[in-house]
Design a protein around this motif. Structure first.
Motif, short mmCIF file in Angstrom:
data_model
loop_
_atom_site.label_atom_id
_atom_site.label_comp_id
_atom_site.label_asym_id
_atom_site.label_seq_id
_atom_site.Cartn_x
_atom_site.Cartn_y
_atom_site.Cartn_z
N ALA A 1 -19.35 28.07 18.95
CA ALA A 1 -18.86 28.11 20.25
C ALA A 1 -19.31 29.72 20.58
O ALA A 1 -19.29 30.58 19.66
CB ALA A 1 -17.38 27.91 20.45
N LEU A 2 -19.44 29.91 21.82
CA LEU A 2 -19.49 31.27 22.56
C LEU A 2 -18.34 31.69 23.21
O LEU A 2 -18.00 30.81 24.16
CB LEU A 2 -20.83 31.09 23.27
N VAL A 3 -17.78 32.69 23.00
CA VAL A 3 -16.72 33.09 24.00
C VAL A 3 -17.42 34.55 24.49
O VAL A 3 -17.88 35.42 24.16
CB VAL A 3 -15.71 33.50 22.84
N LEU A 4 -17.07 34.48 25.96
CA LEU A 4 -17.44 35.76 26.97
C LEU A 4 -16.40 35.94 27.91
O LEU A 4 -16.00 34.96 28.33
CB LEU A 4 -18.84 35.30 27.37
N PRO A 5 -16.63 37.37 28.34
CA PRO A 5 -15.90 37.71 29.35
C PRO A 5 -16.73 37.21 30.67
O PRO A 5 -17.67 36.91 30.60
CB PRO A 5 -15.92 39.16 29.29
N LYS A 6 -15.89 36.88 31.77
CA LYS A 6 -16.32 36.21 33.02
C LYS A 6 -17.17 37.45 33.88
O LYS A 6 -17.89 37.07 34.44
CB LYS A 6 -15.32 35.63 33.66
N GLU B 1 -8.57 33.10 33.13
CA GLU B 1 -9.06 33.84 34.28
C GLU B 1 -9.97 34.92 34.01
O GLU B 1 -10.90 35.13 34.95
CB GLU B 1 -7.84 34.54 35.07
N THR B 2 -9.83 35.36 32.77
CA THR B 2 -11.26 36.38 32.45
C THR B 2 -12.27 35.86 31.51
O THR B 2 -13.05 36.73 31.27
CB THR B 2 -10.56 37.56 31.94
N CYS B 3 -11.88 34.96 30.75
CA CYS B 3 -12.75 34.58 29.69
C CYS B 3 -13.18 32.95 29.96
O CYS B 3 -12.62 32.08 30.37
CB CYS B 3 -12.03 34.67 28.20
N LEU B 4 -14.20 32.65 29.06
CA LEU B 4 -14.92 31.42 29.28
C LEU B 4 -15.54 31.07 27.75
O LEU B 4 -16.00 32.10 27.05
CB LEU B 4 -15.82 31.20 29.98
N ALA B 5 -15.40 29.96 27.05
CA ALA B 5 -15.74 29.40 25.88
C ALA B 5 -16.56 28.08 26.04
O ALA B 5 -15.87 27.27 26.60
CB ALA B 5 -14.77 29.36 24.81
#
Length: 141
Positions: A43-48, A27-31
């Protein structure tokens, strides 16, 4: 969640306006995989939500980001057969931040990949180190 920035490429990826090689979403993060990887599987991990730097991310997102970094990091290592993993996060252009949306790099590492991160230096004397430590400690809020 902070609204998206219409000029931010990562906000456009989150909104589905630009495709990505997604590896995880909550719900709050995307990778997703970096299009210019240091090593395959980078890979990149970020908050939405759109937060320009680490210092802008609200504390309540911390545990979800940490959990996502751990889950995706384990998967990246397993999928690539990596011997190690670097977690990197840049803030502001002077530190190498190319997209002004806070994001974390998970870079799979192999013992023989030859990647050198940065040269390390020291302090001129112990007083320089202790003085800087006191200054920083006094500024932590």
């Amino acid at each position: 969640m902070k609204p998206k920035d219409p000029d931010c490429i990562f906000c456009k990826i989150i909104a589905g306006e630009i495709p990505c090689a997604k590896v995880y979403e909550s719900e709050t993060c995307l990778a997703f995989l970096d299009i210019a990887p240091v090593n395959p599987g980078h890979a990149l991990v970020l908050p939405k939500g759109h937060y320009p730097t680490l210092m802008d991310i609200p504390a309540e997102l911390g545990s979800e980001l940490t959990e996502t970094l751990s889950k995706v990091g384990r998967a990246v290592m397993e999928a690539t057969g990596a011997d190690g993993l670097n977690l990197m996060q840049n803030n502001h252009e002077a530190a190498g931040q190319l997209v002004n949306h806070a994001h974390f790099h998970l870079v799979p590492r192999h013992s023989d990949d030859g990647l050198q991160l940065w040269p390390q230096t020291g302090y001129d004397n112990p007083d320089e180190m202790s003085g800087l430590a006191k200054t920083i400690a006094g500024l932590v809020k």
